[in-house]
Design an enzyme around this catalytic site. Structure first.
Site, PDB file in Angstrom:
ATOM      1  N   TYR A  54     -20.817  -5.367  10.750  1.00  0.00           N
ATOM      2  CA  TYR A  54     -21.446  -5.455  12.253  1.00  0.00           C
ATOM      3  C   TYR A  54     -21.273  -4.095  12.906  1.00  0.00           C
ATOM      4  O   TYR A  54     -19.495  -3.848  13.232  1.00  0.00           O
ATOM      5  CB  TYR A  54     -20.614  -6.651  12.195  1.00  0.00           C
ATOM      6  CG  TYR A  54     -20.559  -8.332  10.913  1.00  0.00           C
ATOM      7  CD1 TYR A  54     -21.631  -8.094  10.228  1.00  0.00           C
ATOM      8  CD2 TYR A  54     -19.529  -8.894  11.671  1.00  0.00           C
ATOM      9  CE1 TYR A  54     -22.254  -8.900   9.677  1.00  0.00           C
ATOM     10  CE2 TYR A  54     -19.913 -10.015  10.272  1.00  0.00           C
ATOM     11  CZ  TYR A  54     -21.566 -10.086   9.622  1.00  0.00           C
ATOM     12  OH  TYR A  54     -20.968 -12.190   8.551  1.00  0.00           O
ATOM     13  N   GLN A 287     -16.434 -22.590  24.604  1.00  0.00           N
ATOM     14  CA  GLN A 287     -17.086 -22.209  23.593  1.00  0.00           C
ATOM     15  C   GLN A 287     -16.499 -22.592  22.124  1.00  0.00           C
ATOM     16  O   GLN A 287     -16.988 -23.494  21.217  1.00  0.00           O
ATOM     17  CB  GLN A 287     -18.333 -21.219  22.630  1.00  0.00           C
ATOM     18  CG  GLN A 287     -19.521 -21.415  23.859  1.00  0.00           C
ATOM     19  CD  GLN A 287     -20.203 -20.207  24.056  1.00  0.00           C
ATOM     20  OE1 GLN A 287     -19.735 -18.940  23.407  1.00  0.00           O
ATOM     21  NE2 GLN A 287     -21.435 -20.448  24.267  1.00  0.00           N
TER      22      GLN A 287
END
Length: 332
Positions: A54, A287
């Site tokens: 990543y 979120q």
């Protein structure tokens, strides 16, 4: 937050976990990464999932700085190996040399002596499976990882590993699983359950499609994941008119049940006892809290039936080969 046992391990992971795939590898700024990570701790999330590939180390580096400020026993950390880590075509895969090199590099970036879970990000059919298994076992023997897992292996590959090393080799499997991607139900869940291998599922919100914010026939909302070049690389997996239309049919079901769309989607994934944790991404702290609210929510039989009817033929029901996965097994 509620917690579930991770397969054959002694780890108790939060039902909702935080991942760093498209966000903390470069799609989200450092301040937002820190804010989301701290919100996760505040919400009771103890499981953090990343990978060396990543951002080619960027996500691990970001979390190394943030997580190292917390007591090491206050969080469960997972990373992965397999993906290309440089432009050198040999700097990838699951050879013993690559596994040995990459675990040390990951630990340095993560600022820790060990990870709780070390995962094969995909299977490497170019390397004898015996070599790969022995290399992973050495990582555990050296104390650099407590447990092992894999992501998106085929049932043939999983069974080959179990036949060689026994069912205790792996604690977890990490497949894509959501209302729109139901492929693991066909074969994977049953095979893994028989060997006490838990599921930690990625993209349970279908990269945000299951939040309902994307509408058929309309441009993607400004500031959303798919509006970002860095975070929309895998959009084609889940984004289609049929999927968006099915999601809009889910919205009134969630409203009538008194829950948000993310809660409905995450609770749907967690309805399966084989799933230990749903890995969620977040670019804003709110979120994180919204996702965490799904822990402990039980969906009634009526709601589940309504969901099935609303989804229709939109979901992928598989078996399906995952992105970048390759079939086959090589032996010595």
């Amino acid at each position: 937050m509620q917690y579930r046992k991770l397969g054959s391990s002694d780890l108790e992971v939060s039902e909702i976990s935080l991942g760093s795939w498209l966000t903390y590898s470069g799609g989200v700024e450092a301040d937002a990464t820190r804010a989301c990570t701290e919100a996760a701790f505040d919400a009771g999330i103890n499981f953090f999932d990343t990978a060396n590939v990543y951002g080619r180390g960027a996500a691990e580096t970001a979390w190394g700085e943030i997580l190292s400020a917390h007591p090491r026993d206050s969080y469960i950390l997972a990373t992965k190996v397999w993906g290309p880590m440089s432009d050198d075509p040999a700097d990838r895969g699951l050879s013993p040399a690559q596994i040995a090199k990459q675990i040390d590099a990951s630990l340095a970036r993560l600022r820790t002596d060990y990870v709780d879970l070390y995962q094969a990000h995909r299977f490497d059919p170019s390397v004898p499976i015996e070599d790969t298994i022995e290399a992973f076992q050495r990582v555990v023997e050296q104390g650099k990882a407590r447990y092992l897992g894999f992501s998106e292996w085929t049932t043939e590959q999983i069974q080959a590993a179990v036949d060689i090393a026994g069912p205790g080799l792996f604690a977890s499997s990490q497949p894509q699983y959501s209302m729109l991607w139901q492929a693991p139900e066909a074969e994977l869940l049953g095979l893994c359950a028989a060997d006490d291998i838990a599921q930690i599922v990625w993209s349970p919100l279908a990269q945000g499609v299951l939040t309902g914010k994307y509408r058929p026939g309309r441009p993607v909302p400004e500031g959303s994941r798919f509006a970002s070049e860095e975070m929309s690389a895998s959009k084609d997996l889940v984004y289609s008119d049929a999927a968006l239309e099915a999601v809009q049919r889910l919205v009134p079901i969630a409203e009538e049940a008194g829950m948000s769309m993310p809660t409905l989607a995450l609770a749907w994934v967690l309805r399966r006892p084989e799933v230990a944790s749903a890995i969620t991404g977040a670019s804003r702290p709110e979120q994180v809290y919204d996702n965490a609210a799904a822990s402990g929510v039980t969906l009634s039989a009526d709601v589940l039936a309504a969901v099935d009817e609303a989804l229709g033929t939109a979901p992928v029901t598989g078996p399906a080969l995952a992105p970048l996965a390759q079939p086959g097994v090589k032996h010595r």
